[in-house]
Design a protein around this motif. Structure first.
Motif, PDB file in Angstrom:
ATOM      1  N   HIS A   1       0.726  -1.270   0.073  1.00  0.00           N
ATOM      2  CA  HIS A   1      -0.046  -0.050  -0.055  1.00  0.00           C
ATOM      3  C   HIS A   1       0.955   1.159   0.006  1.00  0.00           C
ATOM      4  CE1 HIS A   1      -3.669   2.415   0.901  1.00  0.00           C
ATOM      5  NE2 HIS A   1      -2.806   3.149   1.675  1.00  0.00           N
ATOM      6  N   ARG A   2       1.684   1.198   0.802  1.00  0.00           N
ATOM      7  CA  ARG A   2       2.727   2.416   1.057  1.00  0.00           C
ATOM      8  C   ARG A   2       3.480   2.549  -0.339  1.00  0.00           C
ATOM      9  NH1 ARG A   2       1.702   6.032   3.874  1.00  0.00           N
ATOM     10  NH2 ARG A   2       3.779   7.009   3.811  1.00  0.00           N
ATOM     11  N   LEU A   3       3.932   1.508  -1.027  1.00  0.00           N
ATOM     12  CA  LEU A   3       4.768   1.588  -2.101  1.00  0.00           C
ATOM     13  C   LEU A   3       3.857   2.133  -3.307  1.00  0.00           C
ATOM     14  CD1 LEU A   3       6.872  -1.658  -2.362  1.00  0.00           C
ATOM     15  CD2 LEU A   3       7.770   0.678  -2.559  1.00  0.00           C
ATOM     16  N   ILE A   4       2.367   1.622  -3.218  1.00  0.00           N
ATOM     17  CA  ILE A   4       1.689   2.286  -4.500  1.00  0.00           C
ATOM     18  C   ILE A   4       1.427   3.682  -4.409  1.00  0.00           C
ATOM     19  CG2 ILE A   4      -0.742   2.311  -5.167  1.00  0.00           C
ATOM     20  CD1 ILE A   4      -1.044  -0.762  -4.459  1.00  0.00           C
ATOM     21  N   TYR A   5       1.480   4.267  -3.092  1.00  0.00           N
ATOM     22  CA  TYR A   5       1.112   5.780  -2.698  1.00  0.00           C
ATOM     23  C   TYR A   5       2.316   6.446  -2.914  1.00  0.00           C
ATOM     24  CZ  TYR A   5      -3.650   4.470  -3.025  1.00  0.00           C
ATOM     25  OH  TYR A   5      -4.939   3.810  -3.049  1.00  0.00           O
ATOM     26  N   SER A   6       3.399   5.754  -3.203  1.00  0.00           N
ATOM     27  CA  SER A   6       4.669   6.411  -3.108  1.00  0.00           C
ATOM     28  C   SER A   6       5.209   7.207  -4.318  1.00  0.00           C
ATOM     29  CB  SER A   6       5.735   5.503  -2.461  1.00  0.00           C
ATOM     30  OG  SER A   6       6.333   4.636  -3.406  1.00  0.00           O
ATOM     31  N   ARG A   7       6.097   8.044  -4.459  1.00  0.00           N
ATOM     32  CA  ARG A   7       6.773   8.509  -5.435  1.00  0.00           C
ATOM     33  C   ARG A   7       7.089   7.357  -6.567  1.00  0.00           C
ATOM     34  NH1 ARG A   7       9.981  13.123  -7.013  1.00  0.00           N
ATOM     35  NH2 ARG A   7      11.707  12.259  -8.289  1.00  0.00           N
ATOM     36  N   ILE A   8       7.803   6.101  -5.998  1.00  0.00           N
ATOM     37  CA  ILE A   8       8.155   5.038  -6.579  1.00  0.00           C
ATOM     38  C   ILE A   8       7.074   4.224  -7.498  1.00  0.00           C
ATOM     39  CG2 ILE A   8       9.252   2.892  -6.598  1.00  0.00           C
ATOM     40  CD1 ILE A   8      10.798   3.798  -4.022  1.00  0.00           C
TER      41      ILE A   8
END
Lengths: 408, 303
Positions: A268-275
């Motif tokens: 979840h954090r990855l999806i909503y991150s810059r990456i």
């Protein structure tokens, strides 16, 4: 309704005749020189009946004849949506979490076993989702990383006696390294080539596991892997610790749950991150992304490695749970299963993938007597989903809002 | 030296079979720029259909009186069956997705492949099915090198099919239409070439060749299995890429090279890892020369 039906009926009739033509030679020609028609016809009529009902429903729904039924359903769904959106999001999460935590207290060993499988596949599905759903690369050798993770823990545990918790990051790291090794030469390719090369790599990993007798004990697998252990505090006569092995499924369930929650939060954090945004831009248009200053090669490699990390974690847990690993667990069909879960639920959508995993693990358990047809259904589901609903059962929401959506 | 020549003959036989399968990949890729994942399954279905028909003829008793007629009829019927299968598969799993994203088409193709191999398993059982290999027996010796008649038959049939295909593609009107569709679908449809029909025909021809390879593999190894399409499928794909995907001559050459490498690798390096050599070739070709030996320049969208 009649008009719409006439249009599809001809195609449908030709299709069913074609199916009969294919089915009969396989079932009706016998080595003793006889021809039979009954068996093939029975199977064919069964398929005909089921698909015809499906076709009727499909046409009726399209032409609006089913509005009497679907309208109230849609209305209630809308009402539920409105009602549920009034409750804050975290409340839902707490409810789900509470159910998940309480789950093994009410259920049997069998249900716990299935639940653990679901949790393992959630890790795998979400990991594969990074590669396919976010970065848009079809990876057909994904299960190799699962195997690398499992064998890493198995070897560390059997040869060096290293504990599960120590091995977990090591397994994740080795899987990530394997991901980089496989990713580095393949990421110059796009689309179909990548798919078939990853397929090849997956097979190579399996062949190595199968043939490197001195390290992996070949097809016999590795026995005697230790279960995860914790230090249990004992307060009798001062504080002391007992080394306690979590052998029961009841405890293992919580380990798997922790792993799955970690994966869900991380993805979840990855999806909503810059990456994550960069990955999605690569998926949509790689050339444009590169033009906008996205380092496509590095990010694709990262997507590969991140996907592998979650597979590695799941693999280490799998080894600890089964306390036995063999190359047979890491075949191409496993990769295809995980892929189907991702595709069925919706590429890029976390709740979708959880649903997909649940459907593909729990449904076969309910329909035990149809076990043989499981992979057949998996293949069919992949085709049907791609033709009729390529975004999956719960399509991914776009990250962030577009300017025009905000205004409207 | 005799050992070397023996392996060379084995390699040529196997390479010819890979070439037959690889042609299907390369032709389909040529017209719709899509890897047909289900192609290996056409090969497996061919192997099964062959054994079904052969044992049927054996049951009728014709196989003792007219063995070659029976084998020929089996091969022809099997090729027709697989062509029929491939046209349907194309219509169900590929045609609706012609305008969809490549990922969708790939997943659908993969699903079709799983579906077909499991369909074979359900109707034919999970166990190996034995081929009546005794039909083509014997061989002759040159020094210590043994050449079996079966190998000669396989090579002869392969050459016949390859020549036939070359004539079809390069000398007839249909072949011209096919090449036109591969080059530019819109332009060719402007000159009244039905691209749908050509695509279906390409699938059918590719599947027919694969089916023939399936029967010969059945004879060569003595049995068929429902999942036998998977590994040869990947190897044949490697052959198609090696030769330059989309290029018919390249696929034939690639098939021969992959077959040779596999046999020589197994003979001189390691028998256990014989499946790995094809993959290594595939990966190194894609890495160093993605256009293959005979491929033309491939633009970005294709790679």
């Amino acid at each position: 309704m009649i008009h719409e039906f006439k249009k599809v009926l001809k195609t449908y009739a030709i299709g069913m005749l074609w199916l009969l033509g294919l089915l009969w030679p396989l079932m009706g020609i016998h080595p003793d020189g006889t021809l039979t028609f009954v068996n093939a016809f029975k199977v064919w009529l069964g398929i005909l009946g089921v698909t015809f009902c499906g076709l009727l429903l499909y046409v009726a729904n399209k032409s609006g004849s089913l509005n009497v039924i679907t309208r109230p359903l849609l209305d209630t769904r809308e009402k539920i949506n409105i009602a549920s959106s009034k409750v804050p999001f975290w409340v839902w999460w707490l409810i789900v979490l509470a159910v998940a935590l309480a789950f093994p207290n009410f259920t049997t060993r069998y249900a716990q076993d299935i639940a653990i499988q679901v949790l393992i596949y959630i890790c795998l599905g979400l990991g594969l989702n990074i590669v396919i759903g976010l970065a848009g690369m079809l990876d057909l050798g994904y299960i190799a990383f699962y195997g690398v993770g499992a064998y890493t823990y198995a070897l560390l545990s059997v040869n060096y006696g290293i504990s599960f918790w120590m091995s977990l990051p090591i397994a994740a790291t080795t899987a990530a390294i394997a991901g980089c090794i496989i990713g580095y030469p393949t990421l110059r390719m796009r689309g179909d080539y990548l798919a078939i090369v990853t397929l090849g790599f997956g097979e190579i990993v399996r062949l190595i596991l199968n043939n490197w007798m001195t390290l992996t004990n070949g097809p016999n697998g590795i026995l005697g892997i230790k279960a995860p252990a914790i230090y249990l505090p004992i307060f009798e006569g001062g504080l002391s610790f007992e080394y306690f092995y979590l052998k029961k499924l009841y405890y293992l369930y919580y380990v798997a749950l922790a792993l799955a929650i970690f994966t869900i939060i991380a993805v979840h954090r990855l999806i909503y991150s810059r990456i994550g945004r960069a990955w999605e831009s690569i998926r949509e248009d790689e050339t444009a992304a590169e033009l906008m200053g996205v380092n496509t090669f590095l990010l694709k490699l990262l997507a590969y490695a991140m996907g592998a990390v979650f597979a590695g974690l799941a693999g280490a847990f799998f080894a600890a749970r089964m306390r036995f690993v063999s190359p047979e667990s890491f075949t191409f069909l496993e990769s295809a299963m995980v892929l189907c879960m991702v595709v069925l639920g919706g590429m890029g959508s976390i709740p979708g993938i959880i649903l997909g995993v649940g459907a593909l693990i729990i449904l076969p358990e309910i329909f035990r007597e149809f076990e043989l047809y499981r992979m057949l259904a998996v293949g069919l589901a992949m085709v049907v989903m791609m033709v009729f609903k390529p975004a999956g059962l719960i399509p991914a929401k776009r990250v962030g809002t577009r300017s025009e959506e905000k205004e409207g | 030296m005799d050992y070397f020549i023996q392996q060379l003959i084995n390699g040529l036989t196997l390479g010819g079979l890979y070439a037959l399968i690889a042609l299907g990949y390369t032709m389909v890729y040529g017209v719709i720029q899509l890897i047909n994942f289900a192609h290996g399954e056409f090969f497996a279905a061919g192997g099964y259909m062959g054994v079904i028909l052969l044992s049927f003829f054996a049951g009728l008793g014709y196989i003792d009186t007219h063995p070659f007629l029976c084998i020929g009829a089996s091969i022809l019927l099997t090729m027709a069956y697989c062509a029929f299968l491939a046209m349907g598969v194309e219509r169900v799993a590929y045609k609706p997705l012609r305008r969809a994203s490549r990922l969708a088409a790939l997943v659908s193709a993969l699903g079709m492949s799983i579906f077909l191999s499991n369909g074979l398993m359900l109707t034919q059982g999970v166990f190996d099915k034995a081929y009546p290999s005794e039909l083509i027996q014997g061989g002759f010796e040159v020094g210590t090198v043994i050449v079996s008649y079966l190998q000669l038959v396989i090579m002869g049939l392969t050459i016949l099919l390859l020549v036939g295909l070359n004539i079809l593609v390069f000398k007839t009107r249909v072949g011209m239409a096919m090449r036109a569709t591969a080059q530019d679908k819109i332009m060719s449809s402007l000159v009244a070439i039905s691209s749908n029909r050509i695509i279906a025909m390409t699938f059918a021809i590719g599947a027919g060749l694969a089916a023939c390879a399936g029967i010969m593999v059945g004879f060569y190894y003595g049995s068929v299995r429902y999942d036998m399409g998977f590994v040869p499928g990947i190897k044949a794909f490697a052959a198609a890429v090696l030769g330059g995907i989309g290029n018919i001559t390249g696929a034939m050459l690639g098939g021969l090279i992959i077959g040779m490498v596999e046999i020589f690798g197994a003979a001189y390096i390691s028998g256990q890892y014989k499946d790995v050599f094809a993959f290594i070739i595939l990966i190194s070709v894609l890495y160093f020369k993605p256009t293959g030996i005979m491929g033309e320049n491939v633009d970005d969208t294709r790679v």
